[in-house]
Write an enzyme that holds these catalytic residues in place. Structure first.
Site, PDB file in Angstrom:
ATOM      1  N   HIS A  79      -0.410   6.587   2.818  1.00 14.92           N
ATOM      2  CA  HIS A  79      -0.458   5.305   3.529  1.00 14.92           C
ATOM      3  C   HIS A  79      -1.253   5.394   4.824  1.00 14.92           C
ATOM      4  CE1 HIS A  79       0.488   1.435   5.156  1.00 14.92           C
ATOM      5  NE2 HIS A  79       1.093   1.978   6.197  1.00 14.92           N
ATOM      6  N   CYS A 112       0.800  -1.232   0.000  1.00 14.42           N
ATOM      7  CA  CYS A 112       0.000   0.000   0.000  1.00 14.42           C
ATOM      8  C   CYS A 112       0.830   1.278   0.000  1.00 14.42           C
ATOM      9  CB  CYS A 112      -0.936   0.000   1.202  1.00 14.42           C
ATOM     10  SG  CYS A 112      -2.101  -1.378   1.233  1.00 14.42           S
TER      11      CYS A 112
END
Length: 497
Positions: free
Chosen positions: A140, A81
């Site tokens: 993130h 991610c």
């Protein structure tokens, strides 16, 4: 910078009536550059109706695709991610191992003074007259603030120069991270010490999980942004279908579990070292799961169907939340001057090659959804050319008429949007992880690992083997030799000692 229509200015000069002057002033205050609605979806495989998968119910994303362009061969740079988001936001492939980490943005952007080169494409839009708003997980950290999973909400922005506003409603979960790993009763993976299942069929409405609250916040913010006299960038980051695969019961009920197909890649690929895969560590951190998968022992067919059912339900749930945002965009009249980008931050192995998770440089982890809608330009197109997430930065800048006096690794896709057969397109994308570099071309995936475990070179022929079930490098050394110099063009020395 807002461009002012010179004909409107001329009309304002020659108009003598108050009414005409008021009308001219109104026209002058109307943003002429397009707005941008950027929708990030976590762990979204390109397994949607608009990608030809009739077993997935994604009517709202499919509706966007009908008026936009679907990229069928879009690849992210890094299958995790934070690093994937660092790459798309900066338009750059990784130069160091640190840029393969979920903490890439934190370590390379957060806390830094504003520099000549913008920290992200959002920052560059902000510098050029855009009002920028983030809701949810764009970078993130899930609410854009730096703090640990079990800490109190932080105060430091992960992207310090990109946002005019950064918003999130954590609801009954209290913090962003609790919401990200949240269950319908208000608990979360952390509070339950990982003694949770990797899925939940919740007897709740849409607002019973965080993405429902994110959609509601985005709808309200669109109403506010409509009143502004400058173009806006609105980033909306949804959590699902990221683990845990939780969704309201009505989305589970869209599917008959007995009819859900199993993976077409149930075994390890032929001629591949297990070091190229992984043991599904993130998935197994949900320790109350029914079974524990491994490369040596796959889960049962029944459990595989249960998990795929859960993932599909989570996709349909987030699709419904995206639909609410798109409906408001249409209702408000903003759709006529708003670019919409829907982007999945990477793919996910749903038992493919016995893996449950991302974190490989196989097709399943690197390939993700990308749909771009440009007003008056694209409508129901499908582009099969190879594109990379790093191409999105320069594409948006060109569409928004914002100059770039610096370089990124990407190339604007505007030429592709206008002519899918343009001969100048490079048709290459590189991926990085697990001590390896992977090159995707229209026919092949060539992967090279920097490790001792053999074989270190893998070749997959997507014409013959789209599921990457057999490494054919040893049978086609001539293809390997032809592609290796191209792969090396994406080798920036990140695996050198």
């Amino acid at each position: 910078m807002i461009k002012i229509n010179t004909s409107v200015l001329l009309a304002a000069l020659i108009c003598s009536t108050t009414a005409c002057s008021k009308q001219s002033a109104s026209d002058e205050n109307t943003p002429h550059q397009p707005n941008v609605l950027f929708i990030c979806v976590d762990d979204l495989r390109p397994e949607l109706g608009c990608y030809g998968n009739d077993y997935i119910q994604s009517p709202n994303i499919d509706r966007l695709a009908e008026t936009g362009t679907v990229f069928t061969n879009h690849f992210v740079s890094i299958p995790t991610c934070g690093a994937s988001r660092y790459s798309i936001l900066t338009g750059m492939y990784p130069r160091t191992k640190g840029q393969l980490s979920n903490e890439a943005i934190h370590h390379f952007i957060s806390g830094k003074p504003e520099g000549e080169v913008p920290e992200t494409f959002i920052h560059h839009l902000k510098r050029n007259g855009y009002y920028t708003v983030g809701i949810g997980k764009i970078s993130h950290y899930v609410d854009g603030l730096l703090y640990g999973y079990t800490d109190s909400v932080g105060t430091e922005l992960e992207l310090p120069h990109s946002w005019n506003e950064m918003l999130f409603d954590p609801g009954k979960w209290g913090t962003g991270w609790n919401a990200f790993f949240g269950y319908a009763d208000g608990s979360n993976r952390q509070s339950r010490n990982k003694q949770v299942k990797p899925y939940e069929r919740g007897e709740v409405d849409d607002d019973g999980y965080p993405d429902g609250l994110t959609a509601k916040l985005a709808v309200e913010k669109l109403k506010e942004l409509k009143q502004k006299d400058q173009p806006f960038f609105l980033g909306v980051g949804f959590f699902k279908p990221h683990l845990p695969f939780n969704a309201p019961a009505k989305y589970w009920d869209l599917y008959d579990e007995d009819e859900i197909a199993l993976t077409p890649s149930p075994d390890l690929p032929e001629n591949v070292n297990p070091a190229s895969l992984h043991e599904s560590g993130e998935f197994k951190s949900y320790q109350a799961g029914d079974e524990k998968p491994s490369l040596d022992q796959p889960v049962s067919d029944a459990y595989q169907r249960k998990l795929r059912h859960a993932y599909f339900a989570a996709v349909s749930y987030v699709d419904a939340q995206i639909g609410k945002v798109l409906d408001e965009l249409e209702k408000s009249g903003l759709a006529e001057n708003t670019i919409v980008v829907l982007w999945g931050d990477h793919g996910w192995h749903l038992g493919d090659h016995r893996v449950w998770g991302k974190h490989t440089i196989f097709e399943r982890a690197l390939k993700s959804a990308l749909i771009i809608k440009v007003p008056d330009r694209s409508s129901g197109k499908q582009i099969d050319r190879i594109v990379s997430s790093v191409d999105i930065y320069p594409t948006l800048m060109e569409l928004c008429e914002v100059d770039m006096n610096f370089e990124t690794d990407g190339t604007s896709m505007l030429a592709l949007l206008e002519d899918t057969n343009t001969p100048s397109w490079k048709d290459t994308a590189w991926g990085y992880f697990n001590q390896g570099i992977s090159l995707r071309t229209p026919r092949y995936r060539l992967t090279k690992y920097f490790r001792e475990a053999q074989p270190v070179v893998e070749l997959y022929d997507h014409y013959a083997d789209p599921n990457e079930n057999a490494n054919v490098a040893s049978q086609h050394q001539e293809v390997v030799n032809e592609l290796l110099p191209l792969l090396e063009q994406g080798n920036f020395g990140i695996y050198q000692d």
